[in-house]
Design an enzyme around this catalytic site. Structure first.
Site, PDB file in Angstrom:
ATOM      1  N   HIS A 121     -20.064  45.161 -22.339  1.00 23.95           N
ATOM      2  CA  HIS A 121     -19.064  44.459 -23.027  1.00 23.95           C
ATOM      3  C   HIS A 121     -18.278  43.443 -22.199  1.00 23.95           C
ATOM      4  CE1 HIS A 121     -19.680  47.353 -26.302  1.00 23.95           C
ATOM      5  NE2 HIS A 121     -19.186  46.655 -27.108  1.00 23.95           N
ATOM      6  N   ASP A 251      -7.962  31.568  -7.511  1.00 22.60           N
ATOM      7  CA  ASP A 251      -8.634  30.129  -6.588  1.00 22.60           C
ATOM      8  C   ASP A 251     -10.059  30.519  -6.385  1.00 22.60           C
ATOM      9  OD1 ASP A 251      -6.483  28.532  -6.879  1.00 22.60           O
ATOM     10  OD2 ASP A 251      -5.635  29.089  -4.860  1.00 22.60           O
ATOM     11  N   GLU A 254     -12.269  30.524  -9.354  1.00 23.76           N
ATOM     12  CA  GLU A 254     -12.400  28.954  -9.691  1.00 23.76           C
ATOM     13  C   GLU A 254     -13.628  28.456  -8.895  1.00 23.76           C
ATOM     14  OE1 GLU A 254      -8.611  27.755 -12.010  1.00 23.76           O
ATOM     15  OE2 GLU A 254      -8.561  27.555  -9.921  1.00 23.76           O
TER      16      GLU A 254
END
Length: 283
Positions: A121, A251, A254
């Site tokens: 999940h 960061d 990303e």
């Protein structure tokens, strides 16, 4: 005299207008879909079927970006609070998602059978226990990724339990979870795809949690002291059960994914929160 009266009226109007602009306006009630995307849309996903590898799906229980070619969500976003927790039993009704566009291959409940990977999940079943319907929604296969059993049942389970423990202690948590790369190591060894190549097995699995005390106007309450937990783990059966050892920065996630996480926050606040590694004790 008439000009002076007009001048005074103008000044009074400006003062009243200025006061009105400075008032704190209560946040309007969010729709359930808005609640699940409060922190932003990390990949700028859209509900356009031509955007087949970044297809936005909004559900009352969670929001996600789906990749048709990978057969998994890119990311899933949801809110955990006491309102979502209750006594509903685990429904265990894994099934294809009927809301996918017509003509797209729909991952089924048996697509992971014999692969050595769990049906992992994103939004956990135990985060949606206030009603049977909401719990059942977590078993749609658009909420599922191929997850190494030890990663799913130990590392990730410990992090999910910790999240709900925070909620029981008076917090609420906004969560974004995703995966990237290809090639994970399950109980049958390392593979890049399953289900005859229709499902990509991710190499890494990540999660970002924004933790707030219970309250209202949640987005406005996030500040430089808000706790943000970012975790990035290998999708491997040899992963440590200690999720805290995989803490990183937003960061870094990303940079690995190309997403803009926490995009609903002011840029300066994002910079401050996303550059820090959480170091709070977790025991």
């Amino acid at each position: 005299m008439q000009n002076r009266s007009l001048k005074y009226l103008l000044i009074a109007f400006l003062i009243l207008t200025g006061c009105k602009d400075s008032e704190v306006i209560p946040q309007q009630s969010l729709t359930l879909e808005d609640e699940q995307l409060l922190l932003g849309n990390p990949s700028a996903a859209t509900a356009d079927m031509s955007n087949f590898n970044n297809y936005l799906m909004l559900k009352p229980q969670y929001a996600l970006s789906y990749s048709r070619d990978r057969g998994t969500p890119n990311w899933v976003s949801w809110h955990v609070s006491k309102d979502w927790l209750g006594a509903a039993e685990r429904q265990d009704d894994f099934r294809a998602d009927p809301s996918l566009p017509e003509g797209w291959y729909r991952i089924g409940s048996s697509s992971y059978r014999g692969t050595g990977f769990d049906r992992g999940h994103n939004t956990p079943s135990a985060d949606r226990t206030n009603t049977d319907e909401n719990n059942s929604a977590t078993f749609l296969m658009t909420n599922i990724i191929p997850q190494a059993p030890n990663n799913n049942q130990e590392t990730w389970a410990n992090l999910e339990d910790y999240t709900r423990e925070l909620v029981r202690e008076g917090m609420e948590v906004y969560v974004i979870m995703g995966s990237y790369g290809a090639g994970g190591t399950g109980s049958n060894g390392n593979v890049k795809t399953i289900d005859n190549g229709r499902i990509t097995v991710p190499n890494r699995i990540w999660k970002v949690l924004v933790v707030l005390p219970e309250g209202n106007n949640d987005l406005e309450r996030i500040n430089t002291s808000t706790r943000v937990i970012a975790v990035d783990t290998p999708n491997s059966n040899t992963v440590s059960s200690d999720w805290g050892s995989y803490r990183t920065t937003v960061d870094a996630i990303e940079a690995a994914t190309g997403y803009d996480l926490l995009s609903a926050l002011p840029i300066d606040l994002q910079r401050g929160l996303e550059s820090q590694v959480d170091t709070e004790p977790i025991q």
